[in-house]
Scaffold this motif. Structure first.
Motif, PDB file in Angstrom:
ATOM      1  N   GLY A  67     -10.042 -10.798 -80.812  1.00 53.75           N
ATOM      2  CA  GLY A  67      -9.740 -10.252 -82.129  1.00 53.75           C
ATOM      3  C   GLY A  67      -9.559 -11.297 -83.206  1.00 53.75           C
ATOM      4  N   GLU A  68      -9.048 -10.849 -84.351  1.00 53.92           N
ATOM      5  CA  GLU A  68      -8.882 -11.720 -85.516  1.00 53.92           C
ATOM      6  C   GLU A  68      -7.958 -12.891 -85.228  1.00 53.92           C
ATOM      7  N   ALA A  69      -6.863 -12.628 -84.503  1.00 51.32           N
ATOM      8  CA  ALA A  69      -5.933 -13.709 -84.170  1.00 51.32           C
ATOM      9  C   ALA A  69      -6.631 -14.797 -83.371  1.00 51.32           C
ATOM     10  N   GLY A  70      -7.480 -14.393 -82.435  1.00 55.55           N
ATOM     11  CA  GLY A  70      -8.199 -15.361 -81.621  1.00 55.55           C
ATOM     12  C   GLY A  70      -9.131 -16.235 -82.433  1.00 55.55           C
ATOM     13  N   VAL A  71      -9.791 -15.657 -83.417  1.00 60.82           N
ATOM     14  CA  VAL A  71     -10.689 -16.427 -84.286  1.00 60.82           C
ATOM     15  C   VAL A  71      -9.898 -17.485 -85.055  1.00 60.82           C
ATOM     16  N   LEU A  72      -8.765 -17.072 -85.621  1.00 60.67           N
ATOM     17  CA  LEU A  72      -7.936 -18.003 -86.382  1.00 60.67           C
ATOM     18  C   LEU A  72      -7.372 -19.108 -85.489  1.00 60.67           C
ATOM     19  N   ILE A  73      -6.903 -18.729 -84.309  1.00 64.28           N
ATOM     20  CA  ILE A  73      -6.320 -19.699 -83.388  1.00 64.28           C
ATOM     21  C   ILE A  73      -7.378 -20.686 -82.904  1.00 64.28           C
ATOM     22  N   SER A  74      -8.559 -20.184 -82.552  1.00 64.63           N
ATOM     23  CA  SER A  74      -9.646 -21.062 -82.088  1.00 64.63           C
ATOM     24  C   SER A  74     -10.017 -22.080 -83.155  1.00 64.63           C
ATOM     25  N   SER A 101       0.399 -16.015 -89.273  1.00 65.69           N
ATOM     26  CA  SER A 101      -0.999 -15.561 -89.332  1.00 65.69           C
ATOM     27  C   SER A 101      -1.591 -15.362 -87.943  1.00 65.69           C
ATOM     28  N   PHE A 102      -1.078 -16.114 -86.953  1.00 67.27           N
ATOM     29  CA  PHE A 102      -1.563 -15.988 -85.574  1.00 67.27           C
ATOM     30  C   PHE A 102      -0.851 -14.881 -84.802  1.00 67.27           C
ATOM     31  N   GLY A 103       0.254 -14.374 -85.328  1.00 67.36           N
ATOM     32  CA  GLY A 103       1.039 -13.389 -84.585  1.00 67.36           C
ATOM     33  C   GLY A 103       1.877 -14.016 -83.491  1.00 67.36           C
ATOM     34  N   LEU A 104       2.353 -15.247 -83.730  1.00 68.37           N
ATOM     35  CA  LEU A 104       3.170 -15.941 -82.731  1.00 68.37           C
ATOM     36  C   LEU A 104       4.533 -16.369 -83.286  1.00 68.37           C
ATOM     37  N   TRP A 105       4.806 -16.035 -84.535  1.00 74.41           N
ATOM     38  CA  TRP A 105       6.065 -16.468 -85.145  1.00 74.41           C
ATOM     39  C   TRP A 105       7.270 -15.821 -84.467  1.00 74.41           C
ATOM     40  N   ARG A 106       7.207 -14.515 -84.256  1.00 74.15           N
ATOM     41  CA  ARG A 106       8.333 -13.819 -83.616  1.00 74.15           C
ATOM     42  C   ARG A 106       8.538 -14.336 -82.193  1.00 74.15           C
ATOM     43  N   PHE A 107       7.457 -14.590 -81.474  1.00 75.19           N
ATOM     44  CA  PHE A 107       7.569 -15.126 -80.123  1.00 75.19           C
ATOM     45  C   PHE A 107       8.261 -16.485 -80.152  1.00 75.19           C
ATOM     46  N   ALA A 108       7.882 -17.346 -81.096  1.00 67.41           N
ATOM     47  CA  ALA A 108       8.526 -18.658 -81.224  1.00 67.41           C
ATOM     48  C   ALA A 108      10.001 -18.505 -81.556  1.00 67.41           C
ATOM     49  N   GLN A 109      10.339 -17.551 -82.420  1.00 63.59           N
ATOM     50  CA  GLN A 109      11.743 -17.318 -82.758  1.00 63.59           C
ATOM     51  C   GLN A 109      12.541 -16.878 -81.535  1.00 63.59           C
ATOM     52  N   ILE A 110      11.987 -15.944 -80.773  1.00 61.68           N
ATOM     53  CA  ILE A 110      12.704 -15.426 -79.606  1.00 61.68           C
ATOM     54  C   ILE A 110      12.913 -16.514 -78.557  1.00 61.68           C
TER      55      ILE A 110
END
Length: 412
Positions: free
Chosen positions: A176-183, A258-267
């Motif tokens: 998906g979109e997140a994967g494109v941005l992360i890559s 933008s990657f959808g990993l901010w909340r995971f990093a916070q937790i």
């Protein structure tokens, strides 16, 4: 639920990594703590703290743990030397590269040599991939696996102990979109790498942004499958502690949102604050993670052990938890999750069916027949299914609250 042995293990790891009050250990727990440390792959960190009491109260366990400690120290020493060899080899051949994961994580530890090390992992961009491969083969290695290109890496072995993994990308990049941005961001890792010297080894490692991103992807990839273990949380904790709160936000916040990993990093940072004692990070607050979720995440990490070595059922749970190949965990109930995962597997493994949705029932029959065959041959066990499903449901509930790979607009 975190038991007394695990609580004491966390206290010891906290003390060894970040100082503070020295834990007092009940002699009756010493042997169990050492076993737990081994399952979590933090025995190099824990053994120096316990060795005197272990020798006094559990001499047989001491002999075993002492032998393992020095064996691990030898392996770590060899690992550092091989990273130095990697640097000299790639530099001589004119191949831009960076080491990732093991040594890059050890760089942030107060005592790098006490971080359990594994293989030598390094990243090379596609332009130089074949040149790097030939350089490694020329250094006496043979291909162990991956020559048919799994899209991620090739593994090399050299007797007696050397295992190198040459990556063209990293594990855990979603679709998906997140994967494109992360890559796109991962593709910049080699060019932004920095040269460091660690325990005598000169090597390139990712800069802070790319090391943090790779760690998060690695944790997601393994957490949503077999499990990560305490070592990976320690890696994140020492890294998060290395940057002040404002500095971390400046480097990571916009990117990870933008990657959808901010909340995971916070937790994961809140878990590190509560159980490993890192200083409070302002950027990790206000994510809505309550104490129950923080405890559930820590208990989940401890219950699986490093790469699931404490509970092999965790491999069976994957299809009930995350979307196949994407590491995304959504709010589907378990029946819907299994159905979705099965459909994706059928489409991937049966190309004709993948092009014609009406043929999906044939794929279900084929996969069902394969499963029955595995049971009949003994290649797959059908025991403990009820417990496995209960654990899968609990894990799915935890991970879905992390909103993995959803950006700030809520899109996957």
């Amino acid at each position: 639920m975190i038991d007394e042995t695990q609580k004491k293990l966390l206290e010891i790891v906290r003390f060894k990594l970040f100082g503070g009050e020295k834990p007092q250990v009940d002699n009756n727990l010493i042997s169990a703590i050492m076993d737990e440390a081994r399952a979590q792959t933090v025995n190099l960190t824990v053994f120096p703290f316990l060795k005197d009491d272990l020798k006094k109260h559990c001499p047989e366990k001491f002999a075993q743990a002492n032998e393992m400690f020095y064996s691990n120290v030898m392996l770590n020493t060899n690992n550092f030397l091989e990273h130095d060899e990697l640097h000299r080899l790639m530099t001589a051949k004119g191949v831009p590269y960076t080491a990732i994961k093991g040594l890059a994580s050890a760089y942030y530890y107060p005592e790098p040599a006490l971080r359990n090390m594994g293989d030598v992992d390094f990243l090379v961009n596609q332009t130089y991939f074949e040149k790097a491969k030939q350089a490694v083969l020329g250094a006496g290695f043979q291909i162990d696996h991956g020559e048919d290109d799994d899209g991620v890496h090739i593994a090399f072995k050299r007797e007696p102990l050397s295992v190198w993994e040459q990556h063209r990308t990293v594990n855990g990049v979603p679709g998906g979109e997140a994967g494109v941005l992360i890559s796109s961001e991962i593709s910049k890792t080699v060019e932004t790498a920095v040269t460091v010297t660690l325990d005598g080894a000169r090597c390139k490692i990712p800069d802070a942004l790319h090391h943090g991103l790779i760690m998060l992807l690695h944790m997601v990839a393994h957490m949503t499958s077999e499990g990560i273990g305490l070592r990976h949380l320690c890696d994140w904790a020492v890294f998060a502690e290395s940057l002040d709160s404002d500095g971390f936000s400046a480097v990571f916040e916009a990117k990870l949102k933008s990657f959808g990993l901010w909340r995971f990093a916070q937790i994961m940072t809140l878990v590190s604050e509560k159980y490993l004692g890192i200083s409070k990070k302002d950027w990790a607050q206000g994510c809505g993670a309550d104490d129950d979720l923080i405890e559930d995440v820590m208990a989940d990490i401890l219950s699986g052990g490093n790469f699931g070595k404490k509970d092999m059922n965790r491999y069976r749970e994957i299809k009930y938890i995350s979307n196949r190949g994407e590491r995304t965990v959504d709010g589907k109930n378990m029946a819907s999750q299994v159905f979705s995962t099965l459909n994706k597997k059928v489409r991937e493994e049966h190309k004709v069916i993948g092009k014609h949705t009406a043929l999906l029932p044939l794929g279900w029959v084929a996969e069902g027949g394969k499963y029955v065959g595995y049971l009949a041959s003994g290649r797959r066990k059908n025991s403990g299914t009820a417990k496995m499903l209960a654990e899968a449901s609990k894990r799915k509930s935890i991970y879905s609250k992390m909103e993995l790979f959803k950006n700030s607009d809520g899109r996957d």
